[in-house]
Design an enzyme around this catalytic site. Structure first.
Site, PDB file in Angstrom:
ATOM      1  N   ASP A  18       0.866  -1.176   0.000  1.00  0.00           N
ATOM      2  CA  ASP A  18       0.000   0.000   0.000  1.00  0.00           C
ATOM      3  C   ASP A  18       0.905   1.228   0.000  1.00  0.00           C
ATOM      4  O   ASP A  18       1.932   1.250   0.688  1.00  0.00           O
ATOM      5  CB  ASP A  18      -0.849   0.045   1.263  1.00  0.00           C
ATOM      6  CG  ASP A  18      -2.017  -0.921   1.246  1.00  0.00           C
ATOM      7  OD1 ASP A  18      -1.995  -1.881   0.446  1.00  0.00           O
ATOM      8  OD2 ASP A  18      -2.950  -0.741   2.047  1.00  0.00           O
TER       9      ASP A  18
ATOM     10  N   SER B 141       8.332   4.469   5.199  1.00  0.00           N
ATOM     11  CA  SER B 141       9.297   3.571   4.583  1.00  0.00           C
ATOM     12  C   SER B 141       9.190   3.676   3.072  1.00  0.00           C
ATOM     13  O   SER B 141       8.284   4.313   2.543  1.00  0.00           O
ATOM     14  CB  SER B 141       9.033   2.127   5.030  1.00  0.00           C
ATOM     15  OG  SER B 141       8.855   2.045   6.429  1.00  0.00           O
TER      16      SER B 141
ATOM     17  N   HIS C 141       5.033  -7.136   0.120  1.00  0.00           N
ATOM     18  CA  HIS C 141       4.789  -8.423  -0.514  1.00  0.00           C
ATOM     19  C   HIS C 141       5.591  -8.561  -1.808  1.00  0.00           C
ATOM     20  O   HIS C 141       6.131  -7.582  -2.324  1.00  0.00           O
ATOM     21  CB  HIS C 141       3.288  -8.565  -0.797  1.00  0.00           C
ATOM     22  CG  HIS C 141       2.446  -8.539   0.452  1.00  0.00           C
ATOM     23  ND1 HIS C 141       1.795  -9.649   0.936  1.00  0.00           N
ATOM     24  CD2 HIS C 141       2.164  -7.536   1.325  1.00  0.00           C
ATOM     25  CE1 HIS C 141       1.143  -9.332   2.050  1.00  0.00           C
ATOM     26  NE2 HIS C 141       1.364  -8.055   2.304  1.00  0.00           N
TER      27      HIS C 141
END
Length: 295
Positions: free
Chosen positions: A113, A256, A169
């Protein structure tokens, strides 16, 4: 103060980003007096360890409910109820229900996301943040040979702000390598900081993983640490086959960033991603949504 604006993939609207700790970030990176605390404290690992310790303490669990309310997080997506988290970091690294992030049938999917920039050629990122400032692939990867081979390949830059889901992911299916760690400081990766110091992306502490994909060749993922994100946790087993959308790891509290790089001629990035970047807007989209298709 210039607000941070991005484009939302789902609505097509341009939105203003709510910045966690905005006054502090702007002081460190925009005010003349911010340089001293930035270099003495904020960029250093001991500061992130100290702050991370605070977010691991059971008392920090009291911050969860106000954070959810302030930033309007959708608790129906959470795999665990909001009151079950033992600390703020426990909440921050939360898992989501599988149905909350369906995985696209695209050959490559967004790994997290966040707010994304897509470049048909990594070389096109030169000067994006600051005019005339090169995007130094060799420094980002810590490997000039690999950098030369990816110079004309596609690049995705993904920025996660503190309000985002913070597990990341695999963007493609394949066989992942072991992690290669690169040392560095821990500057913020906020656009506020990047506008003053774009080299942050290839100065900060990084972790590099290569994925051998039958469809897309060698795909390189770079995980970029930041202030308060001194430790990058990976949760996969090197050498074991993964599918796109499988969990790679998690960042703990803080903003991040990730970079995903493809070999030349292997992928066409999603049209809306390229268009938004061309208009100089990050595109907000979620993990598992389309990133691109093999050529």
């Amino acid at each position: 103060m210039k607000p941070i604006r991005y484009r939302d993939r789902r609505t097509g609207r341009t939105e203003t980003e709510p910045v966690y700790g905005e006054n502090w970030i702007r002081f460190l990176y925009e005010h003349p007096l911010g340089a001293l605390p930035l270099h003495v404290f904020a960029r250093r690992a001991f500061f992130s360890r100290w702050y991370g310790g605070r977010m691991d303490h059971p008392h920090s669990a009291s911050l969860v409910a106000p954070f959810i309310a302030r930033y309007g997080l959708d608790v129906s997506e959470f795999a665990d109820p909001p009151g079950s988290f033992a600390s703020f970091n426990d909440f921050f690294a939360r898992k989501l229900l599988p149905e909350a992030r369906p995985i696209s049938r695209s050959d490559a999917v967004l790994p997290a996301d966040g707010r994304h920039l897509g470049f048909a050629r990594a070389a096109d990122a030169d000067g994006y943040f600051v005019k005339g400032h090169p995007f130094d692939l060799a420094r980002l990867l810590g490997d000039s040979t690999t950098a030369a081979s990816l110079h004309d390949g596609a690049l995705l830059l993904s920025r996660l702000c503190p309000t985002d889901y913070h597990r990341f992911h695999f963007p493609v299916s394949g066989l992942p390598s072991a992690v290669r760690h690169l040392p560095g400081p821990l500057f913020s990766v906020s656009p506020i900081a990047l506008a003053r110091r774009p080299s942050i992306l290839f100065e900060n502490r990084r972790a590099v993983i290569e994925i051998d994909s039958t469809t897309l060749g060698s795909v390189t993922v770079v995980l970029i640490g930041a202030t308060c994100v001194g430790t990058i946790h990976t949760t996969y087993t090197p050498g074991n086959r993964v599918e796109r959308g499988d969990e790679l790891g998690t960042f703990l509290f803080g903003g991040s960033a990730m970079a995903t790089l493809f070999e030349p001629g292997r992928i066409r990035l999603a049209d809306d991603l390229l268009a938004s970047t061309g208009d100089r807007f990050e595109l907000y989209a979620r993990m598992g949504e389309p990133l691109g298709m093999a050529r």
